[in-house]
Design a protein around this motif. Sequence first.
Motif, short mmCIF file in Angstrom:
data_model
loop_
_atom_site.label_atom_id
_atom_site.label_comp_id
_atom_site.label_asym_id
_atom_site.label_seq_id
_atom_site.Cartn_x
_atom_site.Cartn_y
_atom_site.Cartn_z
N GLY A 128 0.78 -1.24 0.00
CA GLY A 128 0.00 0.00 0.00
C GLY A 128 0.81 1.28 0.00
N ALA A 131 0.51 5.61 1.46
CA ALA A 131 -0.86 5.80 1.97
C ALA A 131 -1.09 4.97 3.22
N VAL A 132 -0.50 3.79 3.29
CA VAL A 132 -0.66 2.94 4.47
C VAL A 132 0.28 3.39 5.58
N ILE A 136 -3.83 9.09 4.62
CA ILE A 136 -4.21 10.04 3.58
C ILE A 136 -5.00 11.19 4.18
N PHE A 244 -10.87 5.76 8.15
CA PHE A 244 -10.25 5.01 7.06
C PHE A 244 -11.23 4.86 5.91
N THR A 246 -12.24 2.10 2.45
CA THR A 246 -12.03 0.76 1.89
C THR A 246 -12.48 0.74 0.44
N THR A 250 -7.72 -0.44 -2.80
CA THR A 250 -6.94 0.09 -1.68
C THR A 250 -6.99 -0.82 -0.46
N PHE A 253 -7.28 1.91 3.74
CA PHE A 253 -6.33 3.03 3.84
C PHE A 253 -6.71 3.90 5.03
N PRO A 268 -1.58 7.10 11.26
CA PRO A 268 -2.54 6.01 11.11
C PRO A 268 -2.84 5.32 12.44
N ARG A 276 -6.81 -3.87 8.05
CA ARG A 276 -6.10 -4.15 6.80
C ARG A 276 -5.40 -5.51 6.89
#
Length: 288
Positions: A128, A131-132, A136, A244, A246, A250, A253, A268, A276
């Motif tokens: 990912g 972004a992971v 974001i 987050f 989905t 993705t 994320f 995060p 995830r």
Amino acid sequence: MSRTVYVNGEYLPEEDAKISIFDRSFLMADGVYEVTSVLGGKLLDFDGHLARLERSLTELDMEKPEAFGDLLEIHRKLVELNEIDEGLVYLQVSRGSAGDRDFVFPDPEVVKPTLVLFTQSKPGLTQGGAAVQNGIKVISVEDIRWGRRDIKTTQLLYPSMCKMMAKQAGADDVFLVEDGKVTEGSSNNAYIVKDGKIITRHLSNDILHGITRAAVLRFAREAQMEVEERAFTVEEAQNADEAFITSASTFVFPVVEVDGAKLGDGTPGPVAARLREIYLDESLKTAI
């Protein structure tokens, strides 16, 4: 190297693939689509995508393509021919071409649907990327799409415009807002987490019935996480512990900022990270 694509029963080099300029997907956005992720050369959630495709066709009174029963075989062959380890398979069905432009649907006994599939190689899809690792940022944008967002149509102009609005604002995506409540993202479902509870909008015609959404919520409940399906406001999102999104491309994320307001410490959160991890582990067990 040219990709091999599928067009109405033929496997072709992409540069040789053609459909009519009168195809209704081109003239009217009269088409539906699905995107299935590929990990380790296998398809994730394929049955869910196929079921949603059938529902979309039914809702639009569109005939199934003749090859509907062969879609799994077609997906697998394209993955093999294009040597996709991590990536996506895009599928689109339109009402076809009657040989001219007309608002009235063509006779399905005479005009058959157009079926197109192609692959996209996405190395690093599992990880990912940034972004992971970093999360974001999203901005809120008015949701002015048509009222049947539960049908996965090719009417994607406004979502594309939203992506550009986010980019111009220095963000990554948007939360679409209608009547003061978040519906979803530009191409994904939206969630917040407050006091350990996962909150996401309930299913209706207002949002896409995400295949990844269904799987993630099922896994969350199996992991004894609390889930509440209801609409939430932008203010709630800004005051959430984490958030987050989905989607099939993705997975999960994390969102770390909403309209400039940092969530938590701006990094995060643990719930998104755990979901995830669970989604990838469990989905790979049933990939085909």
